[in-house]
Design a protein around this motif. Structure first.
Motif, short mmCIF file in Angstrom:
data_model
loop_
_atom_site.label_atom_id
_atom_site.label_comp_id
_atom_site.label_asym_id
_atom_site.label_seq_id
_atom_site.Cartn_x
_atom_site.Cartn_y
_atom_site.Cartn_z
N LYS A 30 0.65 -1.15 0.00
CA LYS A 30 -0.11 0.03 -0.06
C LYS A 30 0.98 1.32 -0.02
O LYS A 30 2.01 1.14 0.66
N ASP A 32 0.45 3.97 1.49
CA ASP A 32 0.57 4.50 3.01
C ASP A 32 1.55 3.91 3.76
O ASP A 32 2.22 4.29 4.55
N ASP A 33 2.11 2.74 3.28
CA ASP A 33 3.00 1.73 4.03
C ASP A 33 4.40 2.24 3.34
O ASP A 33 5.39 1.17 3.47
N CYS A 34 4.64 3.26 2.54
CA CYS A 34 6.00 3.81 1.99
C CYS A 34 6.19 5.13 2.70
O CYS A 34 5.41 5.80 2.47
N GLU A 35 7.14 5.16 3.31
CA GLU A 35 7.61 6.39 4.03
C GLU A 35 9.01 6.85 3.46
O GLU A 35 9.83 6.33 3.34
N TYR A 45 6.89 -0.55 4.89
CA TYR A 45 6.52 -1.36 6.03
C TYR A 45 5.76 -2.34 5.27
O TYR A 45 4.49 -2.16 4.66
N GLU A 47 3.40 -5.74 4.99
CA GLU A 47 2.40 -6.61 5.85
C GLU A 47 3.03 -8.06 5.47
O GLU A 47 3.54 -8.32 4.38
N LYS A 60 3.84 -6.20 10.93
CA LYS A 60 4.42 -5.66 9.68
C LYS A 60 5.96 -5.44 10.02
O LYS A 60 6.46 -5.54 10.95
N ILE A 62 9.72 -3.51 8.83
CA ILE A 62 10.22 -2.22 8.25
C ILE A 62 11.55 -2.61 7.47
O ILE A 62 12.60 -3.17 7.97
N TYR A 165 7.28 -4.96 15.03
CA TYR A 165 8.54 -4.16 14.67
C TYR A 165 9.72 -4.52 15.41
O TYR A 165 9.70 -5.14 16.38
#
Length: 202
Positions: A30, A32-35, A45, A47, A60, A62, A165
């Motif tokens: 997703k 949103d899971d890319c920072e 991040y 899943e 998740k 990292i 994490y």
């Protein structure tokens, strides 16, 4: 959409190669899971992969992304583009697209084989896209990174090392970018140019 699938076929093998991730995890990544952090470093991040029977389906992990993939191959800009477009999934792909990406890679891998050294494991014609996970682990072990940390990065469930994490220290970050396996491909210019076009923000 055929265009989205072509983009996934381009980036998914590269992410597997540089991050050691599973294909099923990547096609369902997703946006949103890319920072993107202040220093312009890229973190994913990911899943846990429920489809493969993961015992840590709620967790998740990292993953810091190698600079060559993030910057030279423009994954960072592609993610910025996806965030601007407010896409839910990074590649607009779903679980059913995993087989399509994998099949296409295995059908058209001659371009890669021709660029690899004769003594390299990839010279074996039986290798598949999944072989990238094994190569990643072997290469990272050769860099001296602790196997437990490698298992965490890859999402292995051995000895319960991927529950939730975990922290990544500076030594691991330095070693992430010491990854040199990509240098067996002598010329990345075609990949770089294509990645620039894919990641171009209109």
């Amino acid at each position: 959409d055929n265009k989205d699938l072509l983009v996934a076929r381009f980036y998914a093998p590269l992410i597997m190669f540089f991050c050691g991730s599973r294909l099923a995890e990547i096609v369902q990544l997703k946006t949103d899971d890319c920072e993107i952090r202040e220093d312009n470093s890229l973190w994913l991040y990911i899943e846990a992969n429920e489809q493969k029977g993961s015992k840590t389906a709620t967790s998740k992990r990292i993953i810091p992304v190698h600079n060559f993939l993030s910057r030279d191959l423009n994954l960072l800009n592609f993610i910025k583009k996806a965030q601007i477009e407010k896409r839910e999934y990074l590649f607009n792909t779903t679980a059913k697209d995993e087989a399509k990406v994998s099949k296409e890679f295995n059908r058209n891998k001659d371009f890669l084989i021709s660029n690899l050294g004769k003594e390299d494991i990839f010279q074996n014609s039986d290798y598949t896209l999944y072989s990238f996970r094994h190569t990643y682990k072997t290469h990272m072990e050769n860099l001296g990174i602790n196997e437990t940390v490698i298992n965490k990065l890859q999402g292995h469930t051995v000895d319960k090392v991927v529950e939730g994490y975990f922290s990544i220290n500076e030594e691991v970050l330095e070693n992430i970018n010491k990854f040199k396996k990509h240098e067996i491909i002598e010329n990345w210019s075609d990949f770089i140019n294509l990645s620039k076009n894919i990641s171009k923000i209109n």
